[in-house]
Scaffold this motif. Sequence first.
Motif, PDB file in Angstrom:
ATOM      1  N   SER A  21     -39.761 -34.280  80.993  1.00 26.05           N
ATOM      2  CA  SER A  21     -38.514 -33.612  80.636  1.00 26.05           C
ATOM      3  C   SER A  21     -38.443 -33.488  79.122  1.00 26.05           C
ATOM      4  N   TYR A  22     -38.184 -32.274  78.664  1.00 31.90           N
ATOM      5  CA  TYR A  22     -38.095 -32.043  77.221  1.00 31.90           C
ATOM      6  C   TYR A  22     -37.387 -30.720  76.968  1.00 31.90           C
ATOM      7  N   ALA A  23     -36.976 -30.526  75.740  1.00 29.36           N
ATOM      8  CA  ALA A  23     -36.335 -29.271  75.348  1.00 29.36           C
ATOM      9  C   ALA A  23     -37.428 -28.237  75.112  1.00 29.36           C
ATOM     10  N   TRP A  24     -37.506 -27.224  75.969  1.00 29.50           N
ATOM     11  CA  TRP A  24     -38.525 -26.195  75.805  1.00 29.50           C
ATOM     12  C   TRP A  24     -37.861 -24.831  75.686  1.00 29.50           C
ATOM     13  N   GLY A  25     -38.645 -23.854  75.327  1.00 30.29           N
ATOM     14  CA  GLY A  25     -38.108 -22.505  75.173  1.00 30.29           C
ATOM     15  C   GLY A  25     -37.749 -22.182  73.737  1.00 30.29           C
ATOM     16  N   ASP A  26     -38.136 -23.065  72.812  1.00 25.90           N
ATOM     17  CA  ASP A  26     -37.806 -22.881  71.402  1.00 25.90           C
ATOM     18  C   ASP A  26     -39.090 -22.762  70.583  1.00 25.90           C
ATOM     19  N   GLN A  27     -40.018 -21.921  71.034  1.00 18.59           N
ATOM     20  CA  GLN A  27     -41.291 -21.803  70.337  1.00 18.59           C
ATOM     21  C   GLN A  27     -41.198 -20.924  69.092  1.00 18.59           C
ATOM     22  N   GLY A  33     -36.129 -17.021  89.561  1.00 16.18           N
ATOM     23  CA  GLY A  33     -35.161 -17.021  90.652  1.00 16.18           C
ATOM     24  C   GLY A  33     -35.071 -18.358  91.364  1.00 16.18           C
ATOM     25  N   GLY A  34     -35.923 -19.310  90.956  1.00 15.99           N
ATOM     26  CA  GLY A  34     -35.935 -20.630  91.576  1.00 15.99           C
ATOM     27  C   GLY A  34     -34.715 -21.456  91.163  1.00 15.99           C
ATOM     28  N   SER A  35     -34.526 -22.538  91.843  1.00 11.70           N
ATOM     29  CA  SER A  35     -33.344 -23.376  91.638  1.00 11.70           C
ATOM     30  C   SER A  35     -33.640 -24.555  90.709  1.00 11.70           C
ATOM     31  N   ILE A  36     -32.962 -24.580  89.575  1.00 11.04           N
ATOM     32  CA  ILE A  36     -33.077 -25.734  88.671  1.00 11.04           C
ATOM     33  C   ILE A  36     -32.462 -26.967  89.330  1.00 11.04           C
ATOM     34  N   GLN A  37     -31.439 -26.759  90.173  1.00 10.35           N
ATOM     35  CA  GLN A  37     -30.804 -27.882  90.871  1.00 10.35           C
ATOM     36  C   GLN A  37     -31.793 -28.553  91.827  1.00 10.35           C
ATOM     37  N   ALA A  38     -32.604 -27.763  92.523  1.00 13.02           N
ATOM     38  CA  ALA A  38     -33.593 -28.339  93.443  1.00 13.02           C
ATOM     39  C   ALA A  38     -34.631 -29.137  92.661  1.00 13.02           C
ATOM     40  N   PHE A  39     -35.059 -28.611  91.507  1.00 12.83           N
ATOM     41  CA  PHE A  39     -36.021 -29.339  90.681  1.00 12.83           C
ATOM     42  C   PHE A  39     -35.384 -30.620  90.139  1.00 12.83           C
ATOM     43  N   ALA A  40     -34.123 -30.549  89.723  1.00 13.79           N
ATOM     44  CA  ALA A  40     -33.417 -31.737  89.224  1.00 13.79           C
ATOM     45  C   ALA A  40     -33.317 -32.798  90.316  1.00 13.79           C
ATOM     46  N   ALA A  41     -33.080 -32.378  91.548  1.00  9.50           N
ATOM     47  CA  ALA A  41     -33.018 -33.329  92.662  1.00  9.50           C
ATOM     48  C   ALA A  41     -34.377 -33.975  92.896  1.00  9.50           C
ATOM     49  N   GLU A  42     -35.449 -33.193  92.737  1.00 10.84           N
ATOM     50  CA  GLU A  42     -36.806 -33.724  92.867  1.00 10.84           C
ATOM     51  C   GLU A  42     -37.065 -34.784  91.798  1.00 10.84           C
ATOM     52  N   ILE A  43     -36.665 -34.478  90.562  1.00  9.72           N
ATOM     53  CA  ILE A  43     -36.822 -35.449  89.471  1.00  9.72           C
ATOM     54  C   ILE A  43     -36.031 -36.715  89.766  1.00  9.72           C
ATOM     55  N   ALA A  44     -34.821 -36.562  90.266  1.00  6.23           N
ATOM     56  CA  ALA A  44     -33.960 -37.723  90.546  1.00  6.23           C
ATOM     57  C   ALA A  44     -34.582 -38.656  91.581  1.00  6.23           C
ATOM     58  N   ARG A  45     -35.403 -38.126  92.478  1.00  7.97           N
ATOM     59  CA  ARG A  45     -36.052 -38.952  93.498  1.00  7.97           C
ATOM     60  C   ARG A  45     -37.370 -39.558  93.017  1.00  7.97           C
ATOM     61  N   SER A  46     -37.827 -39.139  91.862  1.00 10.45           N
ATOM     62  CA  SER A  46     -39.139 -39.598  91.405  1.00 10.45           C
ATOM     63  C   SER A  46     -39.095 -41.033  90.881  1.00 10.45           C
ATOM     64  N   LYS A  47     -40.264 -41.640  90.846  1.00 11.52           N
ATOM     65  CA  LYS A  47     -40.385 -42.996  90.348  1.00 11.52           C
ATOM     66  C   LYS A  47     -40.674 -43.042  88.848  1.00 11.52           C
ATOM     67  N   ARG A  48     -41.221 -41.936  88.323  1.00  9.50           N
ATOM     68  CA  ARG A  48     -41.631 -41.940  86.916  1.00  9.50           C
ATOM     69  C   ARG A  48     -41.237 -40.638  86.233  1.00  9.50           C
ATOM     70  N   ILE A  49     -40.566 -40.791  85.103  1.00 14.60           N
ATOM     71  CA  ILE A  49     -40.168 -39.644  84.283  1.00 14.60           C
ATOM     72  C   ILE A  49     -40.507 -39.965  82.835  1.00 14.60           C
ATOM     73  N   ILE A  50     -41.117 -39.011  82.157  1.00 16.95           N
ATOM     74  CA  ILE A  50     -41.348 -39.148  80.724  1.00 16.95           C
ATOM     75  C   ILE A  50     -40.369 -38.214  80.040  1.00 16.95           C
ATOM     76  N   ALA A  51     -39.503 -38.762  79.231  1.00  9.37           N
ATOM     77  CA  ALA A  51     -38.536 -37.959  78.479  1.00  9.37           C
ATOM     78  C   ALA A  51     -39.038 -37.860  77.039  1.00  9.37           C
ATOM     79  N   VAL A  52     -39.239 -36.641  76.588  1.00 10.51           N
ATOM     80  CA  VAL A  52     -39.664 -36.411  75.219  1.00 10.51           C
ATOM     81  C   VAL A  52     -38.410 -36.046  74.426  1.00 10.51           C
ATOM     82  N   LEU A  53     -38.027 -36.955  73.538  1.00  8.94           N
ATOM     83  CA  LEU A  53     -36.805 -36.764  72.761  1.00  8.94           C
ATOM     84  C   LEU A  53     -37.129 -36.116  71.413  1.00  8.94           C
TER      85      LEU A  53
END
Length: 74
Positions: free
Chosen positions: A11-17, A53-73
């Motif tokens: 997870s990181y802030a992207w789209g700012d290239q 057209g995909g769902s960010i909410q569905a991806f967020a739910a997938e992340i919430a169920r995961s065991k490992r997340i790397i957050a790049v601050l």
Amino acid sequence: MIQYVDKVYVSYAWGDQTTEDGTKRERIVDLLCTSLNRLGIQIGRDKNNIKPGGSIQAFAAEIARSKRIIAVLS
């Protein structure tokens, strides 16, 4: 010894290239993901996993169920 990991989400802030900081951040995350893939670790990255057209909410739910997340601050 490398222990098996199901999937790691990044997870990181992207789209700012357009800025120097955004470009640096993108390179760092790309390098991180490439390195983890070489170790056989599957990466979940919204930029790559959500189709137009995909769902960010569905991806967020997938992340919430995961065991490992790397957050790049930044």
